[in-house]
Design a protein around this motif. Structure first.
Motif, short mmCIF file in Angstrom:
data_model
loop_
_atom_site.label_atom_id
_atom_site.label_comp_id
_atom_site.label_asym_id
_atom_site.label_seq_id
_atom_site.Cartn_x
_atom_site.Cartn_y
_atom_site.Cartn_z
N TRP A 131 -91.65 27.93 -6.37
CA TRP A 131 -91.74 29.20 -5.63
C TRP A 131 -91.05 29.01 -4.29
CZ3 TRP A 131 -93.70 30.85 -0.96
CH2 TRP A 131 -93.92 32.23 -0.80
N VAL A 132 -90.05 29.85 -4.02
CA VAL A 132 -89.30 29.78 -2.77
C VAL A 132 -89.17 31.19 -2.23
CG1 VAL A 132 -87.19 29.02 -1.62
CG2 VAL A 132 -88.01 27.79 -3.65
N MET A 133 -89.46 31.37 -0.94
CA MET A 133 -89.41 32.71 -0.37
C MET A 133 -89.04 32.64 1.12
SD MET A 133 -89.81 35.98 -0.83
CE MET A 133 -90.61 36.03 -2.44
N TRP A 134 -88.20 33.59 1.54
CA TRP A 134 -87.95 33.76 2.96
C TRP A 134 -89.13 34.52 3.56
CZ3 TRP A 134 -84.58 31.54 6.14
CH2 TRP A 134 -83.47 30.91 5.59
N MET A 135 -89.61 34.04 4.72
CA MET A 135 -90.81 34.58 5.33
C MET A 135 -90.57 34.92 6.80
SD MET A 135 -93.08 33.97 2.78
CE MET A 135 -94.71 34.00 3.56
N ARG A 136 -91.35 35.86 7.29
CA ARG A 136 -91.48 36.07 8.73
C ARG A 136 -92.97 35.94 9.03
NH1 ARG A 136 -88.15 37.88 12.47
NH2 ARG A 136 -86.73 38.82 10.95
N GLY A 137 -93.34 34.79 9.58
CA GLY A 137 -94.76 34.47 9.70
C GLY A 137 -95.34 34.28 8.31
N GLU A 138 -96.33 35.07 7.98
CA GLU A 138 -96.94 35.02 6.65
C GLU A 138 -96.49 36.17 5.76
OE1 GLU A 138 -98.78 32.51 5.50
OE2 GLU A 138 -98.33 31.54 7.42
N GLN A 139 -95.49 36.92 6.21
CA GLN A 139 -95.03 38.09 5.46
C GLN A 139 -93.79 37.75 4.65
OE1 GLN A 139 -94.19 41.52 7.88
NE2 GLN A 139 -93.68 42.81 6.12
N GLU A 140 -93.87 37.95 3.34
CA GLU A 140 -92.73 37.71 2.46
C GLU A 140 -91.65 38.74 2.72
OE1 GLU A 140 -93.99 37.61 -1.59
OE2 GLU A 140 -95.53 36.09 -1.24
N GLN A 141 -90.40 38.29 2.73
CA GLN A 141 -89.27 39.19 2.96
C GLN A 141 -88.77 39.71 1.61
OE1 GLN A 141 -88.30 39.91 6.43
NE2 GLN A 141 -90.39 39.10 6.24
N GLN A 142 -88.89 41.01 1.40
CA GLN A 142 -88.59 41.61 0.10
C GLN A 142 -87.11 41.53 -0.26
OE1 GLN A 142 -91.05 42.45 -1.97
NE2 GLN A 142 -92.35 41.65 -0.30
N GLY A 143 -86.25 41.31 0.75
CA GLY A 143 -84.82 41.19 0.47
C GLY A 143 -84.41 39.84 -0.05
N THR A 144 -85.36 38.92 -0.24
CA THR A 144 -85.05 37.59 -0.76
C THR A 144 -84.42 37.68 -2.14
OG1 THR A 144 -86.89 36.59 0.48
CG2 THR A 144 -86.04 35.36 -1.42
N ARG A 145 -83.30 36.97 -2.31
CA ARG A 145 -82.60 36.95 -3.59
C ARG A 145 -82.62 35.52 -4.14
NH1 ARG A 145 -83.60 41.31 -3.14
NH2 ARG A 145 -82.31 43.18 -3.04
N ARG A 146 -83.13 35.39 -5.35
CA ARG A 146 -83.29 34.08 -5.98
C ARG A 146 -82.20 33.86 -7.03
NH1 ARG A 146 -88.22 30.87 -7.67
NH2 ARG A 146 -87.72 29.86 -9.64
N GLY A 147 -81.51 32.73 -6.95
CA GLY A 147 -80.50 32.40 -7.95
C GLY A 147 -81.14 31.77 -9.17
N ASP A 148 -80.30 31.31 -10.08
CA ASP A 148 -80.79 30.62 -11.27
C ASP A 148 -81.24 29.20 -10.91
OD1 ASP A 148 -80.22 32.82 -12.89
OD2 ASP A 148 -78.17 32.12 -13.27
N VAL A 149 -82.26 28.71 -11.59
CA VAL A 149 -82.67 27.31 -11.43
C VAL A 149 -81.74 26.48 -12.30
CG1 VAL A 149 -84.55 25.66 -11.64
CG2 VAL A 149 -85.05 28.03 -11.05
N LEU A 150 -80.94 25.64 -11.65
CA LEU A 150 -79.88 24.90 -12.33
C LEU A 150 -80.26 23.43 -12.50
CD1 LEU A 150 -76.86 26.43 -10.39
CD2 LEU A 150 -77.80 27.16 -12.59
N PRO A 151 -79.84 22.80 -13.61
CA PRO A 151 -80.21 21.41 -13.85
C PRO A 151 -79.28 20.41 -13.18
CG PRO A 151 -79.02 22.28 -15.74
CD PRO A 151 -79.16 23.42 -14.77
#
Length: 232
Positions: A131-151
């Motif tokens: 789980w990876v997320m951009w945060m401001r304090g304890e607030q998750e940033q909804q604009g976070t974009r997650r790429g593919d998990v690559l091996p």
């Protein structure tokens, strides 16, 4: 009499699933032209609720073949679970392996004037769920974009997570990483701290050049440094 238009397609899905308490569940489904028509349940073939009438006649004929039914029972209820348990035992050490991730921040190509692309890199972790997320304090940033998990070649994984923000809003943001290998201790990387640390090497080199009085070296180094800006 059943008349079929050729070509037609038959599909079969069969297997087993291990459940808690050392129990297992098996399945064997048959479909015709993409629609389920019958399944093997326990000891007998059973037509699907909305199957055509001929599927009922087919299951009746199949159920008269006691030898085939017993073979299916043996494969689904004995052979398949034993084989699956063997696979899980053989791969137990790999499945339970825990490798802590490394994480760092960088800036991506600017998405537009007055905007910044913040990039959080997470690498070398195992198992795959993370789980990876951009945060401001304890607030998750909804604009976070997650790429593919690559091996990686060593069996670990890599993930890139980005956030497009106005340049003036980048301060105060952080990237938070949660993974089973961390024992509940999240990795938190603050953008402004990461940004300041990227200047440590240039400042150290600049100080060294000034102390040595190497003005020509300083000009050359600045030109060389400038030629690599923007390469990530």
């Amino acid at each position: 009499m059943l008349r079929l238009d050729y070509p037609f397609e038959m599909q079969v899905s069969a297997g087993c699933e291990l459940c808690p308490g050392n129990t297992s569940e098996s399945f064997f489904h048959t479909a015709f032209q993409g629609k389920e028509i019958m399944s093997f349940q326990g000891t007998h073939w059973v037509p699907a609720p909305d199957a055509p009438s001929w599927a009922g006649r087919a299951t009746k004929e199949l159920n008269q073949d006691q030898g085939t039914r017993q073979t299916l029972q043996w494969l689904l209820n004995d052979t398949c679970p034993q084989f699956l348990r063997g696979l899980l035992e053989a791969g137990k050490s790999e499945l339970e392996k825990q490798v802590k991730p490394e994480a760092w921040l960088s800036a991506g190509p600017p998405p537009g004037q007055g905007r910044r692309l913040l990039v959080c890199h997470v690498s070398g972790f195992h198992p795959k769920p993370v789980w990876v997320m951009w945060m401001r304090g304890e607030q998750e940033q909804q604009g976070t974009r997650r790429g593919d998990v690559l091996p990686h070649a060593d069996g670990t994984w890599y993930l890139r997570v980005t956030l497009d923000v106005a340049a003036r809003e980048a301060a105060g943001l952080s990237c938070r990483v949660r993974h089973s290998s961390l024992g509940g201790q999240d990795i938190v990387l603050h953008w402004e701290r990461s940004l300041s640390s990227t200047w440590l090497i240039p400042v150290a080199v600049l100080g060294s050049l000034l102390m040595s009085g190497c003005v020509g070296c300083l000009v050359f180094w600045c030109r060389k440094r400038g030629s690599y800006q923007g390469i990530l």
